[in-house]
Design a protein around this motif. Structure first.
Motif, PDB file in Angstrom:
ATOM      1  N   GLY A  38     -12.093 -28.641 -20.631  1.00  0.00           N
ATOM      2  CA  GLY A  38     -10.735 -28.217 -20.339  1.00  0.00           C
ATOM      3  C   GLY A  38     -10.197 -29.033 -19.183  1.00  0.00           C
ATOM      4  N   ALA A  46      -9.688 -25.188 -24.414  1.00  0.00           N
ATOM      5  CA  ALA A  46      -8.434 -24.511 -24.070  1.00  0.00           C
ATOM      6  C   ALA A  46      -7.346 -25.570 -23.943  1.00  0.00           C
ATOM      7  CB  ALA A  46      -8.578 -23.747 -22.759  1.00  0.00           C
ATOM      8  N   PHE A  83      -7.384 -19.592 -19.285  1.00  0.00           N
ATOM      9  CA  PHE A  83      -7.981 -20.908 -19.578  1.00  0.00           C
ATOM     10  C   PHE A  83      -9.505 -20.818 -19.434  1.00  0.00           C
ATOM     11  CE2 PHE A  83      -9.413 -24.835 -17.352  1.00  0.00           C
ATOM     12  CZ  PHE A  83      -9.050 -25.835 -18.245  1.00  0.00           C
ATOM     13  N   GLN A 108     -11.053 -18.739 -22.231  1.00  0.00           N
ATOM     14  CA  GLN A 108     -11.100 -19.483 -23.501  1.00  0.00           C
ATOM     15  C   GLN A 108     -12.248 -20.492 -23.500  1.00  0.00           C
ATOM     16  OE1 GLN A 108      -7.136 -21.085 -23.552  1.00  0.00           O
ATOM     17  NE2 GLN A 108      -6.277 -19.325 -24.624  1.00  0.00           N
TER      18      GLN A 108
END
Length: 151
Positions: free
Chosen positions: A85, A118, A138, A141
Motif C-alpha cells: 500500500g 488498498a 487503508f 484493508q
C-alpha cells in the motif's frame, strides 16, 4: 503478520502519515517496523507480509530526492506474495502534481509482483480527522488482503 512502513518527509507530515498507519497496523496485531527511506532497502520488504511506502511529492511532481535510489532499486525486486500500500501527503496547491510520488511508488510496487492491498491514499498537507479514518481503513484493508494471501 509483519509489516514494514517506509517514509520520506521534509515537513513531518509524512512521518505523521506513517505513524498513523503503524499505529493502525499494531492495533490489528501486526508486528510493524517503521523507518525513514534513507535507512531502508527495498530488499527489506522480502522479510515482511505487508509493504507500505509513504513518500512526499516535491515541487511539481518530483519524487523525494532522498528516495530516488530506493525507487530505482525497488524496480529490481521480486515481491510475489507480498501485499503493498502507498499513502502520502502533498499539497493541492500543485494541482495535477498533487501526490504524484504516491502513485509513482504504487506503480513501481505493482511491477514487483506484489498485490495491491488498498487504494492509494492522498493526504493534503498534515493528516486531519478524515485522513486518519482513511488511513485506519487503508491499514485494515492491507491486513485483510495479507490474511487472504496467507490462507
Amino acid at each position: 503478520m509483519k509489516a514494514l512502513v517506509v517514509y520520506a518527509t521534509i515537513t513531518g507530515n509524512n512521518e505523521d502519515v506513517a505513524d498513523i498507519i503503524t499505529d493502525a497496523l499494531e492495533d490489528l496485531n501486526v508486528d510493524v517496523e517503521e523507518t525513514e527511506i534513507t535507512m531502508a532497502d527495498p530488499a527489506d520488504f522480502n522479510d515482511v507480509d505487508i509493504c507500505v511506502i509513504c513518500p512526499y511529492t516535491y515541487d511539481e511532481g518530483a519524487l523525494p530526492e532522498e528516495g530516488l535510489d530506493f525507487y530505482d532499486d525497488l524496480q529490481e525486486e521480486q515481491l510475489d506474495g507480498k501485499v503493498y500500500g502507498v499513502a502520502g501527503s502533498g499539497d493541492t496547491f500543485y494541482g495535477n502534481d498533487f501526490c504524484v510520488a504516491v502513485d509513482k511508488f504504487g506503480e513501481a510496487l505493482a511491477k514487483t509482483g506484489a498485490s495491491k492491498g488498498a487504494e492509494n491514499v492522498h493526504v493534503n498537507l498534515a493528516p486531519d480527522e478524515d485522513d486518519i479514518k482513511k488511513l485506519d481503513a487503508f491499514a485494515k484493508q492491507l491486513v485483510e488482503k495479507a490474511a487472504q494471501a496467507n490462507d
